[in-house]
Design a protein around this motif. Structure first.
Motif, mmCIF file in Angstrom:
data_model
loop_
_atom_site.group_PDB
_atom_site.id
_atom_site.type_symbol
_atom_site.label_atom_id
_atom_site.label_comp_id
_atom_site.label_asym_id
_atom_site.label_seq_id
_atom_site.Cartn_x
_atom_site.Cartn_y
_atom_site.Cartn_z
ATOM 1 N N ASP A 114 0.822 -1.206 0.000
ATOM 2 C CA ASP A 114 0.000 0.000 0.000
ATOM 3 C C ASP A 114 0.857 1.258 0.000
ATOM 4 N N THR A 115 2.075 1.163 0.538
ATOM 5 C CA THR A 115 2.994 2.309 0.568
ATOM 6 C C THR A 115 3.787 2.426 -0.723
ATOM 7 N N TYR A 116 4.280 1.287 -1.235
ATOM 8 C CA TYR A 116 5.232 1.337 -2.346
ATOM 9 C C TYR A 116 4.592 1.221 -3.728
ATOM 10 N N ALA A 117 3.436 0.564 -3.844
ATOM 11 C CA ALA A 117 2.820 0.429 -5.170
ATOM 12 C C ALA A 117 2.528 1.784 -5.822
ATOM 13 N N PRO A 118 2.015 2.789 -5.085
ATOM 14 C CA PRO A 118 1.780 4.090 -5.719
ATOM 15 C C PRO A 118 3.048 4.737 -6.276
ATOM 16 N N MET A 119 4.207 4.356 -5.749
ATOM 17 C CA MET A 119 5.458 4.922 -6.266
ATOM 18 C C MET A 119 5.765 4.419 -7.676
ATOM 19 N N ILE A 120 5.233 3.260 -8.030
ATOM 20 C CA ILE A 120 5.495 2.681 -9.350
ATOM 21 C C ILE A 120 4.973 3.594 -10.440
ATOM 22 N N THR A 121 3.820 4.192 -10.216
ATOM 23 C CA THR A 121 3.181 5.044 -11.230
ATOM 24 C C THR A 121 3.355 6.532 -10.939
ATOM 25 N N GLY A 122 4.183 6.863 -9.970
ATOM 26 C CA GLY A 122 4.460 8.267 -9.682
ATOM 27 C C GLY A 122 3.437 8.950 -8.807
ATOM 28 N N HIS A 123 2.540 8.182 -8.169
ATOM 29 C CA HIS A 123 1.575 8.796 -7.261
ATOM 30 C C HIS A 123 2.231 9.277 -5.972
ATOM 31 N N SER A 124 3.423 8.784 -5.693
ATOM 32 C CA SER A 124 4.223 9.290 -4.585
ATOM 33 C C SER A 124 5.684 9.116 -4.954
ATOM 34 N N GLU A 125 6.546 9.876 -4.301
ATOM 35 C CA GLU A 125 7.972 9.858 -4.615
ATOM 36 C C GLU A 125 8.671 8.684 -3.932
ATOM 37 N N VAL A 126 9.715 8.193 -4.586
ATOM 38 C CA VAL A 126 10.535 7.152 -3.986
ATOM 39 C C VAL A 126 11.610 7.825 -3.133
ATOM 40 N N PRO A 127 11.579 7.650 -1.817
ATOM 41 C CA PRO A 127 12.614 8.255 -0.970
ATOM 42 C C PRO A 127 14.002 7.756 -1.363
ATOM 43 N N LYS A 128 14.978 8.648 -1.346
ATOM 44 C CA LYS A 128 16.326 8.282 -1.778
ATOM 45 C C LYS A 128 16.913 7.145 -0.956
ATOM 46 N N ASN A 129 16.573 7.083 0.307
ATOM 47 C CA ASN A 129 17.126 6.031 1.171
ATOM 48 C C ASN A 129 16.273 4.768 1.185
ATOM 49 N N LYS A 130 15.258 4.713 0.300
ATOM 50 C CA LYS A 130 14.352 3.566 0.266
ATOM 51 C C LYS A 130 14.319 2.900 -1.109
ATOM 52 N N LEU A 131 15.330 3.140 -1.933
ATOM 53 C CA LEU A 131 15.309 2.614 -3.293
ATOM 54 C C LEU A 131 15.252 1.089 -3.311
ATOM 55 N N SER A 132 16.062 0.437 -2.486
ATOM 56 C CA SER A 132 16.054 -1.030 -2.483
ATOM 57 C C SER A 132 14.713 -1.571 -1.984
ATOM 58 N N SER A 133 14.122 -0.905 -0.985
ATOM 59 C CA SER A 133 12.802 -1.320 -0.485
ATOM 60 C C SER A 133 11.748 -1.151 -1.566
ATOM 61 N N TYR A 134 11.838 -0.042 -2.292
ATOM 62 C CA TYR A 134 10.896 0.205 -3.381
ATOM 63 C C TYR A 134 11.007 -0.892 -4.445
ATOM 64 N N GLU A 135 12.216 -1.205 -4.882
ATOM 65 C CA GLU A 135 12.395 -2.210 -5.931
ATOM 66 C C GLU A 135 11.930 -3.587 -5.463
ATOM 67 N N ARG A 136 12.184 -3.900 -4.207
ATOM 68 C CA ARG A 136 11.745 -5.182 -3.646
ATOM 69 C C ARG A 136 10.217 -5.292 -3.692
ATOM 70 N N ASN A 137 9.534 -4.234 -3.276
ATOM 71 C CA ASN A 137 8.069 -4.238 -3.279
ATOM 72 C C ASN A 137 7.518 -4.179 -4.704
ATOM 73 N N ARG A 138 8.125 -3.347 -5.542
ATOM 74 C CA ARG A 138 7.674 -3.212 -6.934
ATOM 75 C C ARG A 138 7.736 -4.550 -7.651
ATOM 76 N N ASN A 139 8.859 -5.253 -7.511
ATOM 77 C CA ASN A 139 9.043 -6.500 -8.235
ATOM 78 C C ASN A 139 8.046 -7.566 -7.815
ATOM 79 N N LEU A 140 7.834 -7.701 -6.506
ATOM 80 C CA LEU A 140 6.899 -8.731 -6.047
ATOM 81 C C LEU A 140 5.462 -8.363 -6.417
#
Length: 581
Positions: free
Chosen positions: A506-532
């Motif tokens: 619920d936090t990271y999926a909106p970042m995939i389409t630009g509905h929220s920004e990907v924090p610079k210190n959360k890039l690996s967390s974002y990619e992990r959530n995006r991929n799954l």
């Protein structure tokens, strides 16, 4: 004969896929290293097989004359067997797992290996073997030392291969032996090895030609040092843009998530459906535990998912497959009712290692099913005996009585089932289980596993085992998100819930389409959530249902509205009240 519609989705997608396959062959022919980026359902394996077929037909003389081999590295032994089945007996193409390939490439350098394992603390063993190491070998994948022979752990082989690749002389010999290396599911490859392939060979345009087949967005295993996306200016990239799995609406969702790799659906007979079911209509208390905060209570989640699945079955073909994806094995175990057994066996449950579980799964449950269905062939096959077990009236009475008692025992404890089987003398029991049973009787405090005594283990409810067995069978309706990579199902229920702090869709999926920004210190967390998230969405062939058991904030709601459409979002009760057409 029905005329083929030249404007059909399939015809167009197949034509595009054929063009891409021709492009791959041209790059292969040029001698350049390349990466085939193949999104979900795009036919990656088909393209890899076409490449293998082309190499067999066109490169035999070159490689056989020089006594060289083409290596095709794939992820599992099962995949190796599939590829091997396509090859001729005198082939120069060697399918292999990365571990087998690495070991075959380095095993002859014994002096070098002995020097490393005896001087590098990474390879130390704890056994009190006082013999000097005279040989290094790799057999069972366990690290130990015996009579001067050091046996390697699986990852030891990969680390030693890296050591050898750092040696220029080894690289020259390696390149001479293996002029072409194909790697399937490249994104899951061991990163230190891939880094060396890139740095020593691809970046310098030296050594073997490499062909990587995979999908960087399907890098979902975090514990194996997977390399993910491979990039270099000397690596040509070929993108596959057809999807032969999913209906158009689902493919459109995937394209919204991933516009840099647009796909065209090859499905003509069904447009597809995507629905979001929220639990905003639940007014009771929610969970307060750390990893489950604000989620539905376990029993409520279980009830709602059961009702949703029942409705899907009522509104779809009886031949359709249905899979419910849940974030963790723990959440799934609570849902299915075997969480206590999971706490005891941990990974041993998933790996089917426990002897009692295997006995119940392979013998007792099939026997009960055979008796309940009057299936004498199943009973005969399960017991592996030389004659049918029921040949006369007295035997029939005996087995019928056993079935009645077993039905009752299955509602009680595991020990009740086991003692019934032992007393009946109708079913052979493995000696190992008899030994544990004697310990249960005479030394019940004996530790069985995970600091749990044999008494505590065998006094678990038998339904814990029964529920786990239902999950372990291939046609089980529930699975973990990680457990379905490479699979496909007609209908998928993707449960977005709590339970594992590494995944917060619920936090990271909106970042995939630009509905929220990907924090610079959360890039690996974002990619992990995006991929799954992408992997789960792309399993569906016909219908994809997002079941959201947690409260939906405005950002996540905006994301769902855009990619699914507000008209396709329902509360749980609204969904159940929809008319069945």
């Amino acid at each position: 004969m029905r005329e083929v519609n030249k404007n059909s989705n399939y015809v167009f997608a197949k034509a595009e896929a054929d063009k891409v396959d021709d492009q791959i062959i041209e790059v292969l022919r040029s001698g350049s290293s390349f990466r085939v980026e193949a999104g979900a359902g795009s036919g990656k394996t088909y393209s890899l097989n076409k490449v293998i077929d082309w190499i067999q037909k066109n490169k035999w003389l070159d490689y056989q004359r020089k006594k060289q081999n083409v290596i095709c590295i794939t992820y599992t032994n099962a995949a190796v067997d599939v590829i091997a089945g396509r090859l001729s007996k005198d082939t120069f193409i060697l399918p292999s797992t990365i571990h087998s390939f690495a070991w075959n490439a380095i095993k002859q350098y014994q002096n070098y290996l002995i020097d490393i394992v005896t001087s590098d603390s990474d390879f130390l063993v704890s056994e009190d073997d006082f013999f000097k190491v005279t040989e290094v070998t790799y057999t069972l994948g366990h690290r130990y030392k015996e009579n001067g022979i050091q046996y390697l752990y699986h990852d030891d082989v990969l680390k030693l291969f890296c050591h050898l690749l750092d040696n220029a002389k080894f690289r020259r010999i390696f390149a001479d032996n293996y002029p072409l290396i194909l790697i399937d599911e490249y994104q899951d490859s061991y990163k230190p090895i891939i880094d060396r392939f890139v740095d020593f060979f691809i970046a310098k345009k030296e050594g073997p030609q490499f062909g990587f087949f995979g999908d960087s967005w399907q890098t979902i295993y975090q514990s194996n040092n997977a390399c993910g996306l491979i990039e270099n200016e000397n690596l040509e990239v070929v993108r596959k843009g057809s999807n032969f799995r999913s209906a158009p609406k689902i493919v459109q969702l995937l394209n919204d998530l991933r516009p840099d790799l647009p796909q065209t659906s090859a499905i003509d007979d069904f447009e597809g459906e995507i629905v979001v079911i929220t639990c905003d209509d639940y007014s009771g208390p929610r969970r307060i535990e750390r990893n489950f905060r604000d989620d539905l209570p376990a029993e409520e989640l279980k009830k709602r998912l059961s009702n949703v699945c029942q409705r899907i079955k009522q509104t779809t073909s009886k031949d359709d497959t249905l899979k419910v994806l849940m974030i963790t094995h723990k959440v799934l175990a609570i849902q299915q009712g075997y969480d206590q057994l999971l706490d005891v066996l941990a990974d041993g449950l998933r790996d089917k290692e426990d002897p009692f579980l295997l006995f119940f799964m392979d013998i007792i449950e099939p026997v009960y099913r055979a008796l309940d269905d009057s299936n004498m062939q199943l009973l005969f096959d399960t017991l592996s005996i030389r004659r049918f077990p029921i040949l006369n009236k007295s035997e029939k009475i005996k087995w019928n009585e056993f079935k009645k008692k077993l039905a009752l025992a299955r509602t009680r404890r595991a020990i009740d089932v086991f003692e019934l089987v032992r007393q009946s003398q109708l079913i052979p029991i493995p000696p190992k289980l008899i030994e544990w049973y004697y310990l249960y009787q005479n030394a019940p405090e004996t530790m069985y596993v995970s600091n749990v005594s044999i008494q505590s283990f065998l006094e678990l409810g038998y339904m814990q085992f029964k529920s786990a067995i239902d999950f372990l069978f291939p046609n089980a309706i529930f699975s973990t998100d990680h457990g379905v990579k490479g699979e496909e199902y007609d209908n998928v229920v993707f449960v977005i819930s709590k339970g594992w702090n590494l995944y917060q869709f619920d936090t990271y999926a909106p970042m995939i389409t630009g509905h929220s920004e990907v924090p610079k210190n959360k890039l690996s967390s974002y990619e992990r959530n995006r991929n799954l998230f992408y992997v789960c969405c792309s399993r569906a062939k016909k219908r994809l249902v997002f079941f959201v058991s947690i409260p939906i904030d405005s950002t996540f709601k905006s994301f769902l509205n855009e990619v699914v459409g507000s008209e396709n979002i329902y509360t749980y009760n609204q969904y159940l009240d929809l008319e069945i057409s």
